[in-house]
Scaffold this active site. Structure first.
Site: not given
Length: 350
Positions: A112, A139, A142, A240, A281, A310
């Site tokens: 990450r 991502h 996700q 987002d 998300c 997830r």
């Protein structure tokens, strides 16, 4: 290469859903779904027994860390939390060297990080699968969780190919989730609409990249500033965050550009069909890009189902990429080496 790996099985990385074919993504999703069914029966197979995943976090995380670590444990393996400053990653040691060392000790590496080139560089030198757990470009884990959630809540009479996915908000240089869904839509052939202010809209280069693959998969991309027009046929609306770590100085300017027109609130949902669902998300800035009324809505919000997915996605990804590479000794071989080592140690230590 770690001695427990099958040298005849090629190293495959999970870096960008754009790089995968529709069939590959469908196979991964099928793996995820089957393991999710097993999880609900408390019957997750120990596919990764004794395997180890190195997890490098240069950015803070809740869902990514918990989901990868839990998934690895559930599959019978172990996850190592590695934090820059505590390991020699990219500071006192070259990425190439870290990649080779971790590849010799672990079965997979998760990263990450902010810099997308960093995860590509790590994958270039690693001989075990590398998992992109988010960069400031895309991502992919996700993205798969979002598609899985949509599949589980398809409007009546529609297939995945029929749905209208709409992103509202920042799709520009820092529009991580808008870009992620564009890449997934390109690979899966989905109908995808982006609604952003012109200043914070997807670049022409990315539009051309997405359209190039959509020409092969049958997807469609629409880019507009008109959020009202964008959501009128939406099956799923995805916002987002409007500002990010390190961009606090732009908070006022960005808020002015997005609020209130691009906020996912009940007024926006009412512009869409009654079956349209809200997603996010997480982490979310409540009352900013999404209101609590929408986020917590009992029938219109899928946000927390999306978050749970997830875990199911990481479980499937780990199984898909790591399981085929692990050598599996038969019981006779295991008994032989256990007896041999016990006899050796008993003789030397007694």
């Amino acid at each position: 290469m770690k001695l427990s790996h099958d040298k005849n099985y090629p190293t495959k990385h999970f870096l960008d859903n754009y790089d995968l074919s529709k069939e590959e993504i469908q196979n991964i999703l099928s793996t995820i779904i089957q393991l999710k069914e097993a999880a609900y029966q408390n019957a997750i197979p120990q596919l990764l027994k004794s395997a180890t995943l190195a997890m490098i976090f240069e950015e803070p995380s809740t869902r990514t860390r918990v989901s990868f670590e839990t998934a690895m444990t559930e599959l019978g393996g172990h996850a190592l939390y590695l934090k820059p400053g505590e390991i020699h990653f990219g500071s006192h040691e070259a990425i190439k060297d870290t990649a080779q060392v971790l590849s010799s000790m672990c079965d997979g590496i998760m990263l990450r990080t902010e810099d997308h080139e960093l995860v590509l560089n790590l994958a270039k030198h690693a001989t075990v699968p590398v998992f992109n757990a988010m960069t400031y470009y895309i991502h992919p884990t996700q993205g798969l969780a979002d598609v899985l959630t949509m599949m589980e809540h398809l409007p009546q009479g529609k297939t995945l190919d029929d749905i209208q996915v709409v992103f509202v908000g920042d799709s520009g240089e820092n529009g991580i989730m808008s870009m992620e869904h564009a890449h997934l839509a390109a690979s899966l052939g989905l109908n995808y609409t982006i609604a952003s202010p012109a200043k914070y809209s997807i670049s022409q280069a990315e539009i051309e990249k997405v359209n190039k693959k959509m020409a092969l998969t049958g997807g469609t991309l629409t880019v507009t500033e008109n959020v009202e027009e964008a959501v009128k046929n939406a099956d799923f609306i995805i916002p987002d965050v409007w500002y990010y770590y390190g961009y606090e100085d732009e908070k006022e300017e960005r808020t002015e550009a997005f609020y209130p027109r691009y906020q996912l609130n009940m007024e926006m949902l009412k512009m869409a069909p009654e079956h349209c669902k809200a997603m996010h998300c997480l982490p979310a800035n409540r009352e900013v890009e999404i209101t609590s009324e929408v986020l917590d809505h009992p029938t219109r919000s899928l946000v927390f189902q999306e978050a749970e997915n997830r875990l199911h996605v990481q479980r499937g990804l780990l199984a898909w990429y790591l399981y085929p590479r692990l050598k599996r000794a038969d019981e006779q071989t295991k008994i032989y080496y256990e007896g041999k080592m016990r006899a050796f140690l008993d003789q030397k230590l007694n």
